[in-house]
Every structure is written in C-alpha cells, then in structure tokens.
Design a protein around this motif. Structure first.
Motif, PDB file in Angstrom:
ATOM      1  N   UNK A  62      -7.446  31.450 -34.218  1.00  0.00           N
ATOM      2  CA  UNK A  62      -7.962  32.798 -34.420  1.00  0.00           C
ATOM      3  C   UNK A  62      -9.211  32.744 -35.299  1.00  0.00           C
ATOM      4  N   UNK A  63     -10.328  33.204 -34.755  1.00  0.00           N
ATOM      5  CA  UNK A  63     -11.610  33.303 -35.478  1.00  0.00           C
ATOM      6  C   UNK A  63     -12.174  31.962 -35.935  1.00  0.00           C
ATOM      7  N   UNK A  92      -7.454  27.791 -26.599  1.00  0.00           N
ATOM      8  CA  UNK A  92      -7.931  29.177 -26.648  1.00  0.00           C
ATOM      9  C   UNK A  92      -8.366  29.500 -28.077  1.00  0.00           C
ATOM     10  N   UNK A  93      -9.513  30.152 -28.209  1.00  0.00           N
ATOM     11  CA  UNK A  93      -9.932  30.700 -29.502  1.00  0.00           C
ATOM     12  C   UNK A  93     -10.117  32.198 -29.329  1.00  0.00           C
ATOM     13  N   UNK A  94      -9.353  32.956 -30.101  1.00  0.00           N
ATOM     14  CA  UNK A  94      -9.460  34.411 -30.085  1.00  0.00           C
ATOM     15  C   UNK A  94     -10.346  34.859 -31.240  1.00  0.00           C
ATOM     16  N   UNK A  95     -11.236  35.790 -30.956  1.00  0.00           N
ATOM     17  CA  UNK A  95     -12.103  36.323 -31.997  1.00  0.00           C
ATOM     18  C   UNK A  95     -11.935  37.829 -32.130  1.00  0.00           C
ATOM     19  N   UNK A  96     -11.521  38.276 -33.312  1.00  0.00           N
ATOM     20  CA  UNK A  96     -11.405  39.720 -33.550  1.00  0.00           C
ATOM     21  C   UNK A  96     -12.248  40.154 -34.745  1.00  0.00           C
ATOM     22  N   UNK A  97     -13.327  39.363 -35.004  1.00  0.00           N
ATOM     23  CA  UNK A  97     -14.222  39.660 -36.130  1.00  0.00           C
ATOM     24  C   UNK A  97     -13.433  39.813 -37.421  1.00  0.00           C
ATOM     25  N   UNK A  98     -12.513  38.868 -37.616  1.00  0.00           N
ATOM     26  CA  UNK A  98     -11.678  38.823 -38.823  1.00  0.00           C
ATOM     27  C   UNK A  98     -10.927  40.134 -39.045  1.00  0.00           C
ATOM     28  N   UNK A  99     -10.350  40.627 -37.947  1.00  0.00           N
ATOM     29  CA  UNK A  99      -9.522  41.815 -38.014  1.00  0.00           C
ATOM     30  C   UNK A  99     -10.269  43.127 -37.929  1.00  0.00           C
ATOM     31  N   UNK A 100     -11.590  43.081 -37.745  1.00  0.00           N
ATOM     32  CA  UNK A 100     -12.385  44.310 -37.759  1.00  0.00           C
ATOM     33  C   UNK A 100     -12.602  44.920 -36.378  1.00  0.00           C
ATOM     34  N   UNK A 101     -12.379  44.144 -35.299  1.00  0.00           N
ATOM     35  CA  UNK A 101     -12.758  44.651 -33.977  1.00  0.00           C
ATOM     36  C   UNK A 101     -11.579  45.114 -33.129  1.00  0.00           C
TER      37      UNK A 101
END
Length: 275
Positions: A209-210, A178-187
C-alpha cells in the motif's frame, strides 16, 4: 483518441480508467522523436486494458486512453511543463510537479530510462496540439463521468489502473504483485482500500500500500472521499501478465479472471464508502 465503454443505465457507481495503455504515436510526435520508437514503447502499460476484458460491461464504466503516455502523460498535471523543451513560455499558471519534470517525466515526457527522446526546442504549437487533442478530452470525460455517477448514487468508486516494470521493485525482499495507492488515505475510504487489499491477497497476490506508488495526479486530483469520490490506483507487476523484453502478453487470462471476479461481484455499500 479515447475508448469509452459507458453504460446508459448504470447499476453500480464504478468507473475504471486506463490512462497509460495507449500505443498510438501521432505523426507530430514521430517528427520530433530522436530515438527509435521501440525504446519509447517500453514506457507503455502494455495492453493493460485487456486485463479488464472479462468484466461484465454492466458493472463498470471504462475509459481507456489510446494515445501513448510517451506523447502526453495523463497522470500529470496540465501544468507539469518543462519550458526548457520549448521555444517560449506559453502558460501563465505556475509550473507543478517539478520533481517529475526534473526526471524528464512531466506532462510531455522527455526522458525514458534516462535517455532524452525528443528534439528540442519544440514549438508552442506542439504543446497546444497535444494538450487539446489528447490531454483535455481524457480529463473532461473522466470528470463528466465521475459527476454523472455521483449524481445518481451519491458517491463514485474510481479505479485508476496501471502496470509497473518489475525492475522498479528490486528493493523489496518479496517483490509485490500489486501496489495500491490511495494517496496515504486521502483519496478513498479505508473500507475501499481494505477491500482491494483483502481481495487481492485472497487470490494469492502479494500487496503493498502506497509503496513505492501512492498514486499520481489522477488519484490526487479526483479522489475526495469527503465529497463521495473514492479514487484508488492499482499498479500491477508487469511480469505477471507479459514478457517485458519482447512486449508480448502471457498468462493474462489469470488476471482477467480475477478482475472479473472482483468487479462482477463488487457489492460495496455507501456504509463501506463512508468508513
């Protein structure tokens, strides 16, 4: 060209989008295709919507795009247009996502695994038709539903579901599931990001992560935790649930059970969202 599973009286502020599972190829696209359709289909997030098959329909709203991402990529800006593909310039907004366009992966993909797929130049009417019939309805529906949930609950959890080819992960010593993307904590909030990291790890998955995916246009454009909209991208290693060469499903029930467990028991509070 959308499948919308929208609740009349939602009990949770959860919205799931699946922008890349589509396998419909309009005649207009086929007309301009210069390679075999089988080659193009490898870009699909093959039947990834079925991963959500056991989620309680009262726990989340779900929007699934049915047109292929090879036709129009919903995870790109509407202005990510490579004008060398067309007979003339037709939009007045500045071109965006120039790096993706360079790879042939703008809103109208023109390269798949390095191979040019469309006969060019394309008429302007091609772009207009594809944007108005496939791109705009998805983003209008997504925006509308985010605002609807926000107005009810004061915040919205938006999960953007994708799958990734295993060969994109060859540089890892241990290939992530799994790869989670949160726009480096921005989203999205740290709380939501940590929740998904922990729940996948607890179920035996390796999680990044990211890296290598921090979230595409959808994550960047809609995720705004300071305004109560928390968007996180989930990428699933395709080899977990499918045969990537044969384009066929395998072991998908394992993922269905885990996603059902995650969303059917998702009890995140406003306090967690605000972390």
């Amino acid at each position: 060209m959308l499948k919308e599973l929208i609740r009349k009286n939602p009990d949770t502020p959860i919205l799931i989008t699946v922008p890349h599972a589509g396998d419909i190829y309009p005649d207009l696209f086929i007309k301009h295709l210069k390679v075999n359709l089988c080659e193009v289909r490898r870009i699909e997030d093959y039947q990834s919507n079925k991963i959500l098959g056991k989620i309680d329909e009262q726990m989340a709203d779900i929007i699934i795009a049915q047109c292929s991402r090879a036709v129009v990529d919903l995870n790109r800006s509407r202005n990510a247009i490579d004008y060398t593909m067309f007979s003339q310039v037709f939009e007045h907004e500045p071109v965006s996502e120039k790096q993706m366009i360079k790879y042939g992966l703008g809103v109208f993909p023109n390269k798949i695994f390095g191979k040019t797929i469309l006969k060019t130049p394309l008429p302007v009417s091609y772009a207009t038709h594809m944007l108005e019939n496939y791109y705009d309805p998805f983003h209008k529906s997504l925006h509308k539903q985010i605002m609807y949930l926000y107005n009810i609950f004061g915040f919205c959890y938006h999960i953007d579901l994708h799958t990734m080819p295993s060969k994109a992960l060859l540089n890892f010593k241990k290939e992530p599931d799994i790869v989670l993307g949160d726009n480096f904590g921005k989203s999205c909030s740290i709380g939501l990001s940590n929740y998904f990291q922990n729940v996948f790890k607890e179920n035996g998955f390796t999680v990044e992560l990211n890296n290598p995916y921090a979230g595409g246009f959808i994550t960047r454009n809609y995720g705004n935790p300071s305004k109560g909209v928390h968007t996180i991208q989930i990428e699933i290693n395709r080899k977990i649930y499918m045969d990537e060469n044969k384009l066929s499903l395998k072991n998908i029930k394992i993922l269905q059970e885990i996603f059902a467990k995650i969303f059917n028991n998702l009890k995140l509070s406003e306090k967690i969202a605000a972390e």
